[in-house]
Write a protein that holds these residues in place. Structure first.
Motif, short mmCIF file in Angstrom:
data_model
loop_
_atom_site.label_atom_id
_atom_site.label_comp_id
_atom_site.label_asym_id
_atom_site.label_seq_id
_atom_site.Cartn_x
_atom_site.Cartn_y
_atom_site.Cartn_z
N VAL A 151 32.14 17.89 37.50
CA VAL A 151 33.60 17.84 37.39
C VAL A 151 34.15 19.16 36.89
CG1 VAL A 151 35.53 16.72 36.22
CG2 VAL A 151 33.68 15.33 37.15
N VAL A 152 33.51 19.72 35.87
CA VAL A 152 33.95 21.02 35.36
C VAL A 152 33.87 22.08 36.47
CG1 VAL A 152 33.38 22.91 33.78
CG2 VAL A 152 33.45 20.55 32.95
N GLY A 153 32.77 22.07 37.23
CA GLY A 153 32.65 23.02 38.34
C GLY A 153 33.72 22.80 39.39
N GLY A 154 34.00 21.54 39.73
CA GLY A 154 35.05 21.26 40.70
C GLY A 154 36.41 21.73 40.24
N LEU A 155 36.74 21.47 38.98
CA LEU A 155 38.03 21.93 38.44
C LEU A 155 38.07 23.46 38.36
CD1 LEU A 155 38.43 19.27 35.63
CD2 LEU A 155 39.98 19.58 37.58
N ALA A 156 36.94 24.07 38.01
CA ALA A 156 36.90 25.53 37.91
C ALA A 156 37.19 26.19 39.25
CB ALA A 156 35.54 25.98 37.39
N TYR A 157 36.77 25.55 40.34
CA TYR A 157 37.06 26.11 41.67
C TYR A 157 38.46 25.73 42.14
CZ TYR A 157 36.46 27.46 46.55
OH TYR A 157 36.60 28.05 47.79
N GLU A 158 38.82 24.49 41.98
CA GLU A 158 40.14 24.01 42.42
C GLU A 158 41.28 24.78 41.77
OE1 GLU A 158 42.85 20.00 41.60
OE2 GLU A 158 40.67 19.91 41.41
N LEU A 159 41.13 25.09 40.47
CA LEU A 159 42.21 25.72 39.71
C LEU A 159 41.94 27.19 39.41
CD1 LEU A 159 42.96 22.83 37.19
CD2 LEU A 159 44.32 23.48 39.18
N THR A 160 40.89 27.76 39.99
CA THR A 160 40.64 29.18 39.77
C THR A 160 41.86 29.99 40.19
OG1 THR A 160 39.04 30.96 40.09
CG2 THR A 160 39.60 29.67 42.03
N GLY A 161 42.08 31.13 39.56
CA GLY A 161 43.34 31.85 39.76
C GLY A 161 43.70 32.13 41.20
N LEU A 162 42.75 32.61 41.99
CA LEU A 162 43.05 32.98 43.37
C LEU A 162 43.52 31.78 44.17
CD1 LEU A 162 43.05 35.30 45.42
CD2 LEU A 162 40.73 34.63 46.05
N ILE A 163 42.80 30.66 44.05
CA ILE A 163 43.13 29.48 44.83
C ILE A 163 44.38 28.79 44.30
CG2 ILE A 163 42.31 27.18 45.48
CD1 ILE A 163 39.53 28.37 45.74
N ALA A 164 44.48 28.67 42.98
CA ALA A 164 45.64 27.99 42.40
C ALA A 164 46.93 28.75 42.63
CB ALA A 164 45.41 27.78 40.90
N SER A 165 46.83 30.05 42.92
CA SER A 165 48.06 30.84 43.14
C SER A 165 48.42 30.97 44.61
CB SER A 165 47.89 32.23 42.52
OG SER A 165 46.81 32.94 43.10
N TYR A 166 47.69 30.33 45.51
CA TYR A 166 48.03 30.42 46.94
C TYR A 166 49.47 29.99 47.25
CZ TYR A 166 43.22 31.31 48.62
OH TYR A 166 42.00 31.86 48.90
#
Length: 782
Positions: free
Chosen positions: A140-155
């Motif tokens: 879950v931590v890994g999934g959230l880390a990717y889902e909300l990582t800066g590059l993706i979360a700022s799309y």
């Protein structure tokens, strides 16, 4: 698809419904970020979003014309003098979410597409980690880390929905490979084909990167994780994976084939402005601190001070995530896996840095198609996924008590970072790096302070949970605390990039122009116009420019885009392109133009839907959309544009051809008189028009149409096949025999038709394979 048997229950929390609870975690922050959608707001930043300047218009216009005609329009006459709609690339034309536009308003469909794919990005990463035998909390931590990582979360800030779609598919690609190659499940190959197709339909450049990652990961699984399989079986499974990828390409052929056919006619035909152009918008060294500290280099709409032209996104990985990833790297039982993952991450970090390292020169020289791309910084999403996966491994180690000593220095480091942020030290570092842009860095001071402080405190909290508090909290509380700390830290960074606005509305100017029978064109400045980008396209109003980025290169060269559209002021070119209206903004700090020769002011300082004001000028005597000229001259391509912008050029008498055109005009002894034949467009729609000639030309002549030439146009003269030429550098031109009465022009793409057939066949093949897989599934795989 979870595998709880691989998890040590004494150290890790495993809920009764692990995947359902994980999905709730992945949905939580997108729901919080998306709350304005419930009030009818649209996820699009008017300052920075491609959705605002182009995406909405592309989607609304294509959906409307699909409803009118029963098929997708292949030619887009609304911007830049016309260009292929599919071949030139016009957003996610064939991505499955396009179907939403037939049942939902376009803005709502866009909102839903963004929202759903954030959940999918987290979910697919979670499922990948579970198949890699990582516990629930780490996954879950890994999934959230990717889902909300800066590059993706700022799309949402730049409006890059296609990049989000492709980024969300990367962990699905890797999951499919695990299922197919390591677990020997036939369904994995079908999933691999589908993920490949969706990645290609989302974004070509990211698909290029993702397929390289998938290839390397497939080699890892084949060489390191194949168990007791023999060499022949390994090669067979790897070959089947390649077949699955090729089926994915087949599914996406409806978009791929027209796109590659278009490249020679695009601005990138000869590459993207050399090495310097291809490395534009890479990640410069002054961005690197933002991997660890929120807000370090600011944003283009207020405080950006970095080396690039602009920046509408973030590269923040999350300080707790990076530290957890560092712990994950030290897992001795996963040494080979970590070496492969680390190698993939390092490769794409070097790609992201572009010209900042010597490596990219080698990459640019050796790798196919790279010379036609730019913005290698977008490859950073691969680094983000590798970091997220390693962070999941790090959580796994910490929960087993293997990282307790590691957490003490991490806690101290977090405290130091928070202290440096609070005292303004990190802000002073930013000012020193900013150089001439130090004023922007100072303006960003509060955001830098807040970002560094919260990043440091998040690390302190995560280290405390996994260090001093380890063993004192229950596994459930430890999981909850860690998930909230990591995701809250990333959400604090992401929220500034989720900007909402009201959907477009009609106004007096739009109503006036839309009431005019087509065809005609509207001209407004390519930059700083009253209606940014391609907004008018949404209302079926054709304009001279707009926003696209991959328009026909002949059109760009005619108007001299490289020099700021220098030929925009040549009014005879306006007539050649049948400009009927000109829209010029009022005020805004620029000079207001009060009059244009040959035009009258039709509307004076009227409000536009976004709160601005503009003048509408209308041509006194509308220029013809099609004209018959009696003569032609064939000359070197370097002399055509200078001749066309010469004020002595008479477009009613001759047309100019470049030497590559298959025509031999009759030599001219003197300038011919204007043809007595008048051309009238009697039927017009995207990709189809009929021109009537009255009276018929008494001798062989040429029909010149104010629409861009492209080889897929087909000509019929009085029902018989005619010849298509490119005249006046960019225009549709047809040689006419004496006595011709009617010319029909139809846009028909052979590449599209072949691609569509391959797509349908590939979808049928995938469906058959999936049904066969389900029918033959063993009970233990049910």
């Amino acid at each position: 698809m979870s595998d709880p048997r691989s998890v040590d229950a004494a150290h890790s929390y495993e809920p009764a419904r692990p995947t359902l609870l994980a999905m709730a975690a992945f949905a939580f922050w997108p729901v919080i970020l998306s709350l304005p959608m419930l009030n009818g707001m649209w996820l699009a930043n008017p300052v920075s979003s491609d959705q605002y300047t182009a995406g909405f218009s592309f989607h609304a216009w294509s959906a409307e014309w699909f409803k009118r005609s029963g098929h997708l329009p292949l030619w887009n006459p609304e911007i830049f003098g016309g260009l292929p709609f599919v071949a030139a690339g016009s957003g996610d034309i064939f991505y499955p979410t396009w179907l939403l536009r037939f049942v939902l308003p376009v803005t709502t469909a866009g909102n839903v597409s963004f929202f759903v794919h954030y959940i999918l990005a987290g979910l697919f990463t979670y499922l990948l980690l579970r198949r890699l035998r990582v516990g629930w909390t780490g996954s879950v931590v890994g999934g959230l880390a990717y889902e909300l990582t800066g590059l993706i979360a700022s799309y949402p800030s730049p409006g890059h929905d296609g990049k989000l779609f492709a980024s969300a598919m990367l962990p699905l690609l890797l999951l499919a490979l695990v299922l197919a190659l390591r677990e020997r499940r036939w369904g994995g190959y079908g999933l691999l084909a589908a993920a490949t197709a969706l990645t290609l339909l989302g974004h070509f450049q990211l698909a290029y990167y993702s397929l390289i990652v998938a290839g390397l990961f497939a080699l890892y699984l084949t060489l390191e994780e194949a168990g007791d399989s023999g060499g022949g079986e390994r090669v067979l499974r790897l070959g089947l994976a390649l077949v699955a990828v090729l089926i994915g390409f087949g599914i996406a052929a409806i978009q791929i084939l027209p796109f590659f056919e278009y490249i020679p006619f695009s601005p990138r035909a000869q590459g993207y402005h050399g090495f310097e152009g291809s490395t534009s918008f890479a990640i410069p060294w002054d961005h690197v601190p933002e991997f660890f500290l929120k807000n370090f280099v600011g944003r283009s709409w207020d405080t950006y001070w970095g080396s690039n032209q602009l920046k509408f996104h973030s590269e923040y990985l999350g300080l707790p995530v990076v530290v957890l990833a560092a712990l994950g790297v030290t897992a001795p039982e996963r040494r080979r896996q970590i070496l492969w993952l680390g190698g993939i991450g390092l490769l794409f970090l070097l790609i992201s840095l572009g010209a900042a390292t010597p490596f990219y020169r080698v990459w640019w020289t050796l790798m196919p198609l790279v010379k036609k791309t730019r913005a290698p910084g977008m490859a950073f999403y691969v680094v983000a996924l590798v970091t997220a996966v390693l962070a999941g491994l790090g959580v796994e180690r910490a929960l087993k008590g293997e990282g307790t000593r590691f957490m003490t220095p991490a806690l101290i480091m977090g405290g130091i970072v928070a202290l440096l942020g609070l005292t303004g030290t990190i802000g002073h570092v930013a000012e020193a790096l900013a150089g001439a842009k130090a004023a922007a860095a100072r303006a960003d001071g509060a955001a830098i302070l807040w970002g560094a402080t919260t990043s440091g405190l998040a690390l302190v909290a995560a280290a405390a949970v996994l260090g001093p508090a380890h063993g004192r909290l229950t596994p459930r509380l430890t999981a909850l605390a860690l998930v909230l700390i990591v995701s809250t830290d990333l959400w604090l960074n992401a929220r500034q990039f989720w900007t909402f606005t009201k959907p477009f509305e009609r106004d007096q100017l739009i109503d006036r122009m839309a009431a005019t029978p087509v065809p005609y064109r509207v001209l407004q400045p390519p930059t700083g116009g009253a209606y940014p980008g391609s907004i008018l396209m949404a209302f079926d109003i054709p304009e001279m420019f707009g926003y696209h980025g991959n328009e026909l290169r002949y059109y760009d060269e005619l108007w001299d885009r490289e020099n700021g559209w220098r030929n925009l002021g040549v009014l005879p070119l306006w007539d050649l392109w049948a400009v009927r209206y000109a829209i010029l903004p009022v005020g805004g700090g620029g000079r207001t133009i009060d009059s244009i020769p040959g035009f009258r002011r039709a509307l004076d300082s009227v409000p536009t839907f976004d709160g601005g004001r503009a003048n509408l000028f209308e041509r006194v005597a509308p220029a013809p959309y099609a004209r018959v000229v009696a003569g032609a001259i064939k000359t070197d391509s370097t002399t055509v544009v200078p001749t066309l912008v010469d004020p002595r050029m008479d477009f009613s008498r001759i047309v100019l051809f470049t030497n590559d055109q298959p025509v031999t005009p009759e030599p001219l002894k003197q300038m011919p008189a204007p043809s007595p034949s008048q051309a009238a467009v009697t039927a017009w729609r995207p990709g189809r028009m009929t021109v009537t000639l009255d009276p018929a030309p008494p001798k062989p002549s040429y029909l010149v149409v104010a629409e861009n030439w492209y080889p897929d146009w087909q000509v019929a003269i009085d029902g018989h096949a005619g010849q298509l030429l490119r005249g006046d550098y960019s225009l549709i031109t047809v040689p006419l025999p004496a006595g011709a009465r009617t010319v029909d022009l139809t846009f028909r793409s052979r590449a599209y038709e072949v691609g569509r057939a391959i797509t349908l066949a590939s979808l049928a093949l995938l469906l058959v394979a999936l049904l066969a897989s389900l029918a033959g599934r063993r009970p233990r795989h049910a």
